[in-house]
Motif scaffolding. Sequence first.
Motif, PDB file in Angstrom:
ATOM      1  N   ASP A 124       4.663  -4.133 -12.923  1.00  0.00           N
ATOM      2  CA  ASP A 124       5.002  -3.114 -11.927  1.00  0.00           C
ATOM      3  C   ASP A 124       6.421  -3.348 -11.427  1.00  0.00           C
ATOM      4  O   ASP A 124       6.676  -4.266 -10.652  1.00  0.00           O
ATOM      5  CB  ASP A 124       4.005  -3.188 -10.766  1.00  0.00           C
ATOM      6  CG  ASP A 124       4.221  -2.109  -9.716  1.00  0.00           C
ATOM      7  OD1 ASP A 124       5.320  -1.514  -9.654  1.00  0.00           O
ATOM      8  OD2 ASP A 124       3.290  -1.880  -8.930  1.00  0.00           O
ATOM      9  N   ARG A 125       7.333  -2.516 -11.888  1.00  0.00           N
ATOM     10  CA  ARG A 125       8.755  -2.686 -11.542  1.00  0.00           C
ATOM     11  C   ARG A 125       8.979  -2.651 -10.038  1.00  0.00           C
ATOM     12  O   ARG A 125       9.757  -3.430  -9.491  1.00  0.00           O
ATOM     13  CB  ARG A 125       9.588  -1.609 -12.229  1.00  0.00           C
ATOM     14  CG  ARG A 125      11.078  -1.757 -12.014  1.00  0.00           C
ATOM     15  CD  ARG A 125      11.857  -0.741 -12.857  1.00  0.00           C
ATOM     16  NE  ARG A 125      13.275  -0.986 -12.774  1.00  0.00           N
ATOM     17  CZ  ARG A 125      14.069  -0.453 -11.846  1.00  0.00           C
ATOM     18  NH1 ARG A 125      13.568   0.355 -10.943  1.00  0.00           N
ATOM     19  NH2 ARG A 125      15.355  -0.722 -11.848  1.00  0.00           N
ATOM     20  N   LYS A 126       8.307  -1.742  -9.312  1.00  0.00           N
ATOM     21  CA  LYS A 126       8.474  -1.648  -7.854  1.00  0.00           C
ATOM     22  C   LYS A 126       8.021  -2.936  -7.170  1.00  0.00           C
ATOM     23  O   LYS A 126       8.689  -3.432  -6.261  1.00  0.00           O
ATOM     24  CB  LYS A 126       7.695  -0.462  -7.285  1.00  0.00           C
ATOM     25  CG  LYS A 126       8.314   0.884  -7.602  1.00  0.00           C
ATOM     26  CD  LYS A 126       7.601   2.014  -6.874  1.00  0.00           C
ATOM     27  CE  LYS A 126       6.194   2.182  -7.406  1.00  0.00           C
ATOM     28  NZ  LYS A 126       5.471   3.313  -6.845  1.00  0.00           N
ATOM     29  N   ALA A 127       6.889  -3.478  -7.602  1.00  0.00           N
ATOM     30  CA  ALA A 127       6.383  -4.719  -7.010  1.00  0.00           C
ATOM     31  C   ALA A 127       7.344  -5.870  -7.298  1.00  0.00           C
ATOM     32  O   ALA A 127       7.609  -6.711  -6.432  1.00  0.00           O
ATOM     33  CB  ALA A 127       4.986  -5.039  -7.552  1.00  0.00           C
ATOM     34  N   ARG A 128       7.856  -5.892  -8.503  1.00  0.00           N
ATOM     35  CA  ARG A 128       8.798  -6.949  -8.894  1.00  0.00           C
ATOM     36  C   ARG A 128      10.074  -6.863  -8.051  1.00  0.00           C
ATOM     37  O   ARG A 128      10.551  -7.866  -7.517  1.00  0.00           O
ATOM     38  CB  ARG A 128       9.107  -6.851 -10.384  1.00  0.00           C
ATOM     39  CG  ARG A 128       9.914  -7.995 -10.935  1.00  0.00           C
ATOM     40  CD  ARG A 128      10.000  -7.984 -12.458  1.00  0.00           C
ATOM     41  NE  ARG A 128      10.583  -6.761 -13.016  1.00  0.00           N
ATOM     42  CZ  ARG A 128       9.905  -5.798 -13.639  1.00  0.00           C
ATOM     43  NH1 ARG A 128       8.605  -5.905 -13.830  1.00  0.00           N
ATOM     44  NH2 ARG A 128      10.529  -4.733 -14.112  1.00  0.00           N
TER      45      ARG A 128
ATOM     46  N   SER B  77       0.833  -1.215   0.000  1.00  0.00           N
ATOM     47  CA  SER B  77       0.000   0.000   0.000  1.00  0.00           C
ATOM     48  C   SER B  77       0.860   1.254   0.000  1.00  0.00           C
ATOM     49  O   SER B  77       0.551   2.217  -0.708  1.00  0.00           O
ATOM     50  CB  SER B  77      -0.925   0.010   1.220  1.00  0.00           C
ATOM     51  OG  SER B  77      -1.912  -0.979   1.067  1.00  0.00           O
ATOM     52  N   LEU B  78       1.924   1.243   0.800  1.00  0.00           N
ATOM     53  CA  LEU B  78       2.804   2.411   0.871  1.00  0.00           C
ATOM     54  C   LEU B  78       3.436   2.732  -0.483  1.00  0.00           C
ATOM     55  O   LEU B  78       3.640   3.906  -0.812  1.00  0.00           O
ATOM     56  CB  LEU B  78       3.910   2.190   1.905  1.00  0.00           C
ATOM     57  CG  LEU B  78       3.473   2.138   3.365  1.00  0.00           C
ATOM     58  CD1 LEU B  78       4.644   1.746   4.258  1.00  0.00           C
ATOM     59  CD2 LEU B  78       2.898   3.483   3.798  1.00  0.00           C
ATOM     60  N   LEU B  79       3.735   1.696  -1.261  1.00  0.00           N
ATOM     61  CA  LEU B  79       4.384   1.906  -2.560  1.00  0.00           C
ATOM     62  C   LEU B  79       3.399   1.926  -3.727  1.00  0.00           C
ATOM     63  O   LEU B  79       3.805   2.021  -4.883  1.00  0.00           O
ATOM     64  CB  LEU B  79       5.461   0.843  -2.793  1.00  0.00           C
ATOM     65  CG  LEU B  79       6.645   0.876  -1.827  1.00  0.00           C
ATOM     66  CD1 LEU B  79       7.647  -0.209  -2.162  1.00  0.00           C
ATOM     67  CD2 LEU B  79       7.318   2.244  -1.834  1.00  0.00           C
ATOM     68  N   GLY B  80       2.109   1.821  -3.415  1.00  0.00           N
ATOM     69  CA  GLY B  80       1.092   1.954  -4.451  1.00  0.00           C
ATOM     70  C   GLY B  80       1.026   0.797  -5.437  1.00  0.00           C
ATOM     71  O   GLY B  80       0.754   1.005  -6.610  1.00  0.00           O
ATOM     72  N   PHE B  81       1.250  -0.413  -4.941  1.00  0.00           N
ATOM     73  CA  PHE B  81       1.144  -1.584  -5.816  1.00  0.00           C
ATOM     74  C   PHE B  81      -0.306  -1.767  -6.245  1.00  0.00           C
ATOM     75  O   PHE B  81      -1.233  -1.278  -5.606  1.00  0.00           O
ATOM     76  CB  PHE B  81       1.623  -2.855  -5.110  1.00  0.00           C
ATOM     77  CG  PHE B  81       3.093  -2.874  -4.751  1.00  0.00           C
ATOM     78  CD1 PHE B  81       3.984  -1.925  -5.229  1.00  0.00           C
ATOM     79  CD2 PHE B  81       3.592  -3.857  -3.920  1.00  0.00           C
ATOM     80  CE1 PHE B  81       5.331  -1.957  -4.897  1.00  0.00           C
ATOM     81  CE2 PHE B  81       4.930  -3.906  -3.584  1.00  0.00           C
ATOM     82  CZ  PHE B  81       5.805  -2.956  -4.066  1.00  0.00           C
TER      83      PHE B  81
END
Length: 125
Positions: free
Chosen positions: A94-98, A30-34
């Motif tokens: 989603d690069r951040k999620a990955r 949630s904090l990173l907007g996944f």
Amino acid sequence: MPLMKPKPISPKLHALIDYGLVGSLLTVPSLLGFSDSVKKLYTAEALALFVYIALTDQPVAVKPLIPFPVHGKIDPFNIGQFALQTFLKPFQADRKARLFNVGFTALASLTVLMTDWHGPTKTNP
């Protein structure tokens, strides 16, 4: 025959790291907007892992039902599942999620490799 030095992560520290990893699954997405699909997957995984950790015989267990060495035999399957989900569509999109998933998998793997699976537990101090 020389005595082998135990690995540096005790059962208690392993459990505390596990609880921390569960907390990260519940908060970081949630904090990173996944995406919602990634958040839902991580929430389901966190709840399953929490139960599994809380029921493992370790010093901060809620109810020590699963022997700690058995937990150690199950962990690699959980880690494998996290590694494989990196290739699912929501993580590829989603690069951040990955990157989070790869980091999470690496930290969990390192924890397992560094754990003393025969250290003191709640029922075997």
